[in-house]
Design an enzyme around this catalytic site. Structure first.
Site: not given
Ligand code: URA
Length: 234
Positions: A102
């Site tokens: 993310d």
């Molecule tokens: N899980 C999440 O919630 N976000 C990420 O970026 C990676 C794994």
């Protein structure tokens, strides 16, 4: 490699554009104009296209320390830059990210132009573990930690999913910080797992993919090529 294939790979011409350019005499090899598309380019040959040196870009395997507020996509948005825009590298458009994070997650990302290799990194069939370091909004007392560890290991049914997560390993380092190892890559998986456990992730960092750990010498935004031994881990 045949000259027409070399031309396609080195300068992104289509096969027919490459053939036409070769016929026109646009390529020299070791100083000699070559008009035969089937000509085999020797390994260390000096190849020029329109009098400019060209080189093959081989298959690349890269680790980057992804900084905050960047995207694991191939283009920028108004809000965030793509991690690929941070790289000073030839032909970034050929690269893709093997397993996205993310925008507000930091840590280890793998970048390559080898689709089969990235499939081994990301496909659930290969059960490649990912280790995340998590900071939580709500302190978790010891008894609740024990329950959460059990729940993570048994699998957690996430909102809007129809089957529970695969067994995950949860370790607490303090009441608000933990490490979670998962082997799937569901959408926002770590944040959703902690939401299902009644907490909220306030910071998320990926420390490891499979047996490959983020190189501690890499500052956020920095990247390096993987060694052959690191490539062979997947
Ligand atoms: N899980 C999440 O919630 N976000 C990420 O970026 C990676 C794994």
């Amino acid at each position: 490699m045949r000259l027409d294939k070399y031309a396609c790979e080195a300068i992104d011409l289509t096969r027919s554009e490459a053939k036409k350019a070769i016929k026109r005499g646009a390529f020299t090899i070791n100083g000699e104009v070559i008009k035969n598309a089937a000509f085999k380019v020797p390994e260390d040959a000096d190849v020029e296209y329109l009098e400019q040196p060209v080189e093959l870009v081989g298959t690349r395997y890269i680790m980057m320390h992804k900084p905050l507020d960047t995207l694991c996509s191939t283009s920028d948005t108004e809000l965030y830059q793509s991690v690929l825009s941070l790289m000073d590298i030839e032909k970034p458009e050929r690269l893709h990210i093997a397993g996205r994070l993310d925008a507000d997650t930091t840590g280890l990302i793998l970048i390559t132009d080898d689709g089969k290799w990235s499939h081994r990194v990301t496909s659930p069939n290969y059960e490649c573990h990912k280790l995340y370091c998590v900071e939580l909004a709500e302190p978790v007392p010891a008894e609740r930690q024990a329950e959460m560890i059990k729940q993570a290991s048994a699998g957690i049914l996430l909102k809007n999913d129809d089957k529970p997560t695969l067994p995950a390993k949860l370790v607490f380092d303090s009441e608000v910080s933990a490490r979670l190892q998962i082997s799937e890559g569901r959408y926002h998986q770590v944040k959703r797992m902690f939401a299902a456990l009644g907490n909220k992730v306030v910071s998320l960092h990926r420390a490891k993919v499979g047996a490959l750990a983020l190189d501690e010498d890499l500052e956020p935004c920095e990247w390096r090529y993987l060694t052959q031994a690191e490539i062979d881990l997947f």
